[in-house]
Design a protein around this motif. Structure first.
Motif, PDB file in Angstrom:
ATOM      1  N   VAL A  27       0.858  -1.191   0.000  1.00 57.04           N
ATOM      2  CA  VAL A  27       0.000   0.000   0.000  1.00 57.04           C
ATOM      3  C   VAL A  27       0.890   1.236   0.000  1.00 57.04           C
ATOM      4  CG1 VAL A  27      -1.955  -1.050   1.170  1.00 57.04           C
ATOM      5  CG2 VAL A  27      -0.175   0.010   2.513  1.00 57.04           C
ATOM      6  N   ASP A  28       0.300   2.375  -0.351  1.00 56.60           N
ATOM      7  CA  ASP A  28       0.995   3.642  -0.227  1.00 56.60           C
ATOM      8  C   ASP A  28       0.961   4.056   1.233  1.00 56.60           C
ATOM      9  OD1 ASP A  28       1.523   3.812  -2.946  1.00 56.60           O
ATOM     10  OD2 ASP A  28      -0.394   4.781  -3.355  1.00 56.60           O
ATOM     11  N   VAL A  29       2.140   4.164   1.827  1.00 60.32           N
ATOM     12  CA  VAL A  29       2.249   4.458   3.253  1.00 60.32           C
ATOM     13  C   VAL A  29       2.300   5.973   3.449  1.00 60.32           C
ATOM     14  CG1 VAL A  29       3.637   4.086   5.320  1.00 60.32           C
ATOM     15  CG2 VAL A  29       3.515   2.318   3.576  1.00 60.32           C
ATOM     16  N   PRO A  30       1.471   6.515   4.360  1.00 62.47           N
ATOM     17  CA  PRO A  30       1.565   7.938   4.672  1.00 62.47           C
ATOM     18  C   PRO A  30       2.954   8.299   5.196  1.00 62.47           C
ATOM     19  CG  PRO A  30      -0.438   7.005   5.594  1.00 62.47           C
ATOM     20  CD  PRO A  30       0.380   5.870   5.068  1.00 62.47           C
ATOM     21  N   ALA A  31       3.316   9.560   5.079  1.00 62.57           N
ATOM     22  CA  ALA A  31       4.685  10.017   5.379  1.00 62.57           C
ATOM     23  C   ALA A  31       5.139   9.686   6.791  1.00 62.57           C
ATOM     24  CB  ALA A  31       4.777  11.515   5.136  1.00 62.57           C
ATOM     25  N   GLY A  32       4.296   9.805   7.805  1.00 66.82           N
ATOM     26  CA  GLY A  32       4.734   9.616   9.171  1.00 66.82           C
ATOM     27  C   GLY A  32       4.611   8.199   9.702  1.00 66.82           C
ATOM     28  N   MET A  33       4.110   7.273   8.912  1.00 64.24           N
ATOM     29  CA  MET A  33       3.850   5.916   9.402  1.00 64.24           C
ATOM     30  C   MET A  33       5.100   5.054   9.241  1.00 64.24           C
ATOM     31  SD  MET A  33       0.781   3.294   8.343  1.00 64.24           S
ATOM     32  CE  MET A  33      -0.519   4.375   8.865  1.00 64.24           C
ATOM     33  N   LEU A  34       5.691   4.657  10.368  1.00 65.82           N
ATOM     34  CA  LEU A  34       6.899   3.846  10.343  1.00 65.82           C
ATOM     35  C   LEU A  34       6.726   2.487  11.004  1.00 65.82           C
ATOM     36  CD1 LEU A  34       9.517   6.577  11.304  1.00 65.82           C
ATOM     37  CD2 LEU A  34       9.021   5.681   9.041  1.00 65.82           C
ATOM     38  N   ASP A  35       5.724   2.333  11.847  1.00 64.38           N
ATOM     39  CA  ASP A  35       5.524   1.106  12.606  1.00 64.38           C
ATOM     40  C   ASP A  35       5.008  -0.010  11.690  1.00 64.38           C
ATOM     41  OD1 ASP A  35       5.342  -0.606  14.765  1.00 64.38           O
ATOM     42  OD2 ASP A  35       3.350   0.092  15.352  1.00 64.38           O
ATOM     43  N   ALA A  40       0.840  -3.049   8.480  1.00 61.41           N
ATOM     44  CA  ALA A  40       0.146  -4.328   8.281  1.00 61.41           C
ATOM     45  C   ALA A  40      -1.357  -4.163   8.484  1.00 61.41           C
ATOM     46  CB  ALA A  40       0.702  -5.377   9.230  1.00 61.41           C
ATOM     47  N   MET A  41      -1.752  -3.363   9.469  1.00 62.35           N
ATOM     48  CA  MET A  41      -3.181  -3.119   9.689  1.00 62.35           C
ATOM     49  C   MET A  41      -3.793  -2.358   8.521  1.00 62.35           C
ATOM     50  SD  MET A  41      -3.157  -2.315  13.768  1.00 62.35           S
ATOM     51  CE  MET A  41      -4.877  -1.921  13.884  1.00 62.35           C
ATOM     52  N   LEU A  42      -3.042  -1.424   7.942  1.00 59.94           N
ATOM     53  CA  LEU A  42      -3.517  -0.691   6.778  1.00 59.94           C
ATOM     54  C   LEU A  42      -3.709  -1.635   5.598  1.00 59.94           C
ATOM     55  CD1 LEU A  42      -4.141   2.169   5.698  1.00 59.94           C
ATOM     56  CD2 LEU A  42      -1.742   2.328   5.054  1.00 59.94           C
TER      57      LEU A  42
END
Length: 56
Positions: A27-35, A40-42
């Motif tokens: 998926v395209d990960v938002p800029a601040g999401m590192l965990d 995985a939940m996204l």
């Protein structure tokens, strides 16, 4: 397929482990999401996790 809460936890945990070891993110990960768990939940919410459950 409807998963139980235990299956969901196992799927997200296994996918987060794969992501933390360098697996490509689907998926395209938002800029601040590192965990890896959040990623995985996204993926799970967008129905893109490449893991299935086989029930007998």
């Amino acid at each position: 397929m409807k998963y139980t809460r235990f299956e969901k936890a196992r799927i997200i945990g296994a996918r987060a482990l794969q992501i933390s070891f360098g697996a490509p993110v689907l998926v395209d990960v938002p800029a601040g999401m590192l965990d890896p768990i959040d990623i995985a939940m996204l993926e799970y919410d967008k129905d893109l996790v490449p893991i299935t459950v086989i029930r007998e």
